[in-house]
Design a protein around this motif. Structure first.
Motif, PDB file in Angstrom:
ATOM      1  N   LYS A 175      -7.413   9.520  11.856  1.00 11.88           N
ATOM      2  CA  LYS A 175      -7.441  10.935  12.243  1.00 11.88           C
ATOM      3  C   LYS A 175      -8.606  11.213  13.184  1.00 11.88           C
ATOM      4  O   LYS A 175      -8.472  11.955  14.169  1.00 11.88           O
ATOM      5  N   HIS A 176      -9.753  10.614  12.893  1.00  9.83           N
ATOM      6  CA  HIS A 176     -10.940  10.825  13.728  1.00  9.83           C
ATOM      7  C   HIS A 176     -10.703  10.363  15.161  1.00  9.83           C
ATOM      8  O   HIS A 176     -10.979  11.097  16.121  1.00  9.83           O
ATOM      9  N   TYR A 177     -10.183   9.148  15.306  1.00  6.49           N
ATOM     10  CA  TYR A 177      -9.985   8.602  16.645  1.00  6.49           C
ATOM     11  C   TYR A 177      -8.788   9.251  17.353  1.00  6.49           C
ATOM     12  O   TYR A 177      -8.720   9.241  18.585  1.00  6.49           O
ATOM     13  N   ALA A 178      -7.858   9.792  16.580  1.00  9.46           N
ATOM     14  CA  ALA A 178      -6.670  10.391  17.194  1.00  9.46           C
ATOM     15  C   ALA A 178      -6.928  11.805  17.713  1.00  9.46           C
ATOM     16  O   ALA A 178      -6.182  12.293  18.565  1.00  9.46           O
ATOM     17  N   GLN A 179      -7.972  12.444  17.220  1.00 10.12           N
ATOM     18  CA  GLN A 179      -8.195  13.853  17.563  1.00 10.12           C
ATOM     19  C   GLN A 179      -8.383  14.077  19.059  1.00 10.12           C
ATOM     20  O   GLN A 179      -7.832  15.014  19.625  1.00 10.12           O
ATOM     21  N   ASN A 180      -9.182  13.239  19.695  1.00 11.14           N
ATOM     22  CA  ASN A 180      -9.467  13.424  21.122  1.00 11.14           C
ATOM     23  C   ASN A 180      -8.903  12.272  21.954  1.00 11.14           C
ATOM     24  O   ASN A 180      -9.473  11.893  22.964  1.00 11.14           O
ATOM     25  N   ARG A 181      -7.780  11.736  21.523  1.00  8.43           N
ATOM     26  CA  ARG A 181      -7.198  10.587  22.207  1.00  8.43           C
ATOM     27  C   ARG A 181      -6.629  10.988  23.570  1.00  8.43           C
ATOM     28  O   ARG A 181      -6.125  12.108  23.744  1.00  8.43           O
ATOM     29  N   PRO A 182      -6.694  10.089  24.526  1.00  7.82           N
ATOM     30  CA  PRO A 182      -6.060  10.343  25.822  1.00  7.82           C
ATOM     31  C   PRO A 182      -4.544  10.450  25.663  1.00  7.82           C
ATOM     32  O   PRO A 182      -3.968   9.915  24.708  1.00  7.82           O
ATOM     33  N   SER A 185      -1.852   7.452  24.575  1.00  6.01           N
ATOM     34  CA  SER A 185      -2.510   6.253  24.050  1.00  6.01           C
ATOM     35  C   SER A 185      -2.078   5.937  22.617  1.00  6.01           C
ATOM     36  O   SER A 185      -1.961   4.777  22.244  1.00  6.01           O
ATOM     37  N   PHE A 186      -1.855   6.947  21.812  1.00  8.62           N
ATOM     38  CA  PHE A 186      -1.441   6.781  20.420  1.00  8.62           C
ATOM     39  C   PHE A 186      -0.401   7.849  20.133  1.00  8.62           C
ATOM     40  O   PHE A 186      -0.709   9.034  20.102  1.00  8.62           O
ATOM     41  N   GLN A 187       0.836   7.417  19.935  1.00 12.65           N
ATOM     42  CA  GLN A 187       1.936   8.370  19.846  1.00 12.65           C
ATOM     43  C   GLN A 187       2.577   8.450  18.476  1.00 12.65           C
ATOM     44  O   GLN A 187       3.010   9.521  18.058  1.00 12.65           O
ATOM     45  N   ASN A 217       4.057  11.790   1.913  1.00  7.76           N
ATOM     46  CA  ASN A 217       4.426  13.027   2.600  1.00  7.76           C
ATOM     47  C   ASN A 217       3.194  13.875   2.909  1.00  7.76           C
ATOM     48  O   ASN A 217       3.120  14.516   3.971  1.00  7.76           O
ATOM     49  N   ALA A 218       2.223  13.863   2.001  1.00  5.21           N
ATOM     50  CA  ALA A 218       0.997  14.631   2.229  1.00  5.21           C
ATOM     51  C   ALA A 218       0.219  14.057   3.412  1.00  5.21           C
ATOM     52  O   ALA A 218      -0.275  14.798   4.269  1.00  5.21           O
ATOM     53  N   GLU A 224       0.844  14.472  11.355  1.00  6.53           N
ATOM     54  CA  GLU A 224       1.718  15.233  12.248  1.00  6.53           C
ATOM     55  C   GLU A 224       0.996  16.426  12.845  1.00  6.53           C
ATOM     56  O   GLU A 224       1.346  16.886  13.942  1.00  6.53           O
ATOM     57  N   ALA A 225      -0.017  16.926  12.138  1.00  3.78           N
ATOM     58  CA  ALA A 225      -0.813  18.035  12.666  1.00  3.78           C
ATOM     59  C   ALA A 225      -1.586  17.617  13.914  1.00  3.78           C
ATOM     60  O   ALA A 225      -2.059  18.481  14.674  1.00  3.78           O
ATOM     61  N   LEU A 226      -1.701  16.307  14.151  1.00  5.28           N
ATOM     62  CA  LEU A 226      -2.382  15.785  15.339  1.00  5.28           C
ATOM     63  C   LEU A 226      -1.381  15.407  16.429  1.00  5.28           C
ATOM     64  O   LEU A 226      -1.688  14.642  17.338  1.00  5.28           O
ATOM     65  N   ASN A 227      -0.167  15.945  16.311  1.00  2.13           N
ATOM     66  CA  ASN A 227       0.900  15.697  17.289  1.00  2.13           C
ATOM     67  C   ASN A 227       1.318  14.227  17.342  1.00  2.13           C
ATOM     68  O   ASN A 227       1.592  13.677  18.405  1.00  2.13           O
TER      69      ASN A 227
END
Length: 292
Positions: A175-182, A185-187, A217-218, A224-227
């Motif tokens: 989650k940390h690395y996905a927050q500001n991902r280009p 890069s991570f889909q 599911n949790a 999913e909140a990180l798109n």
């Protein structure tokens, strides 16, 4: 997903080929790339002339990385003498590295014990994750295949999850690395929960399946909140086998896994699922270590 990467190569592991793929690595979102070739202390204590020759040859091998650098990308080449672990840890701090690329051949547990592995020794020491590649594959990719791999290093991750401390830490790191991902890069990712219910009653199995699905599911909702596109799967059987089989079935880019060194550091030398995955997966492995 990661912006500053350190690529460690011994010039025989295939990772040195990446010097010609800097634009494609940049396409995965990387902004700073540092190539490292380390000459061990005992080797560099030979005659000075021999030492200089080896350094010059290594620099020549890695020099293509400094050509045709895309705008906004920083590339460095470091050929250094010293203990590999010390050199890597120093460069992590110097360049603010947040992922280390390393090669590791597939070996049995006996072979690893006899011959050792710089990657396994490095794992509990680094403050950042390792991206572990198989030299046998990197060396055989065509240029077209390797270019595509470099662009999609973390596009689709398989994330084994079982609710334990190391698994929770892994999710927090993802989650940390996905927050500001280009972009791109991570889909997507696959959350896999493996249950070993040998000898249990059908009622108990159903209870564990239901409990696992609720927890998956949790976590799915959080990601999913990180798109991110998230799929879940529950499997029963040997965890290592199920992880490797799922990686093939879902066409993933890499397996992400974590090990908790803070609970029992001796466990790493005895047995752990993380070690088994790192040792046996043909897929690249994104390895996180929890130390505190």
């Amino acid at each position: 997903m990661f912006k500053n990467c350190l690529i460690c190569t011994n010039l025989t592991d295939g990772l040195d080929r990446l010097v010609k793929f800097v634009p494609y690595l940049a396409g995965s979102g990387v902004k700073r790339i540092v190539f490292l070739h380390n000459i061990s202390v005992w080797e560099s204590e030979k005659a000075t002339k021999v030492d200089e020759d080896r350094i010059n040859r290594a620099q020549e091998r890695l020099a293509p990385a400094l050509q045709e650098i895309p705008e906004g990308i920083e590339v460095k080449v470091e050929v250094l003498s010293g203990q590999p672990k010390d050199t890597i840890l120093r460069l992590i701090n110097t360049y603010n590295i947040n992922v280390v690329f390393t090669g590791m051949s597939i070996r049995s547990a006996v072979e690893t014990k006899i011959f050792g592995s710089n990657t396994l020794e490095l794992a509990p020491l680094t403050p950042v994750p390792l991206m572990v590649f198989r030299p046998q594959l990197i060396l055989t990719y065509t240029q077209e295949e390797l270019a595509l791999r470099c662009q999609h290093l973390w596009r689709s991750l398989l994330i084994p999850y079982n609710g334990e401390k190391s698994a929770q830490y892994l999710i927090e790191q993802i989650k940390h690395y996905a927050q500001n991902r280009p972009k791109d890069s991570f889909q997507q990712c696959v959350l896999l929960w493996v249950i070993d219910d040998g000898g249990r009653t059908e009622t108990l199995k159903e209870y564990h399946l239901h409990e696992a699905q609720e927890k998956l599911n949790a976590v799915k909702t959080e990601l999913e909140a990180l798109n991110l596109t998230v799929e879940t799967k529950i499997a029963q059987g040997n965890p290592l086998h199920e992880i490797l089989d799922t990686a093939v079935a879902f066409d993933i880019s890499a397996i992400a896994i974590a090990h908790d060194y803070s609970s029992n550091i001796l466990q790493w030398t005895i047995s752990s699922l993380a070690k088994e995955v790192v040792s046996h997966s043909w897929f690249p492995v994104l390895f996180f270590s929890l130390k505190q």
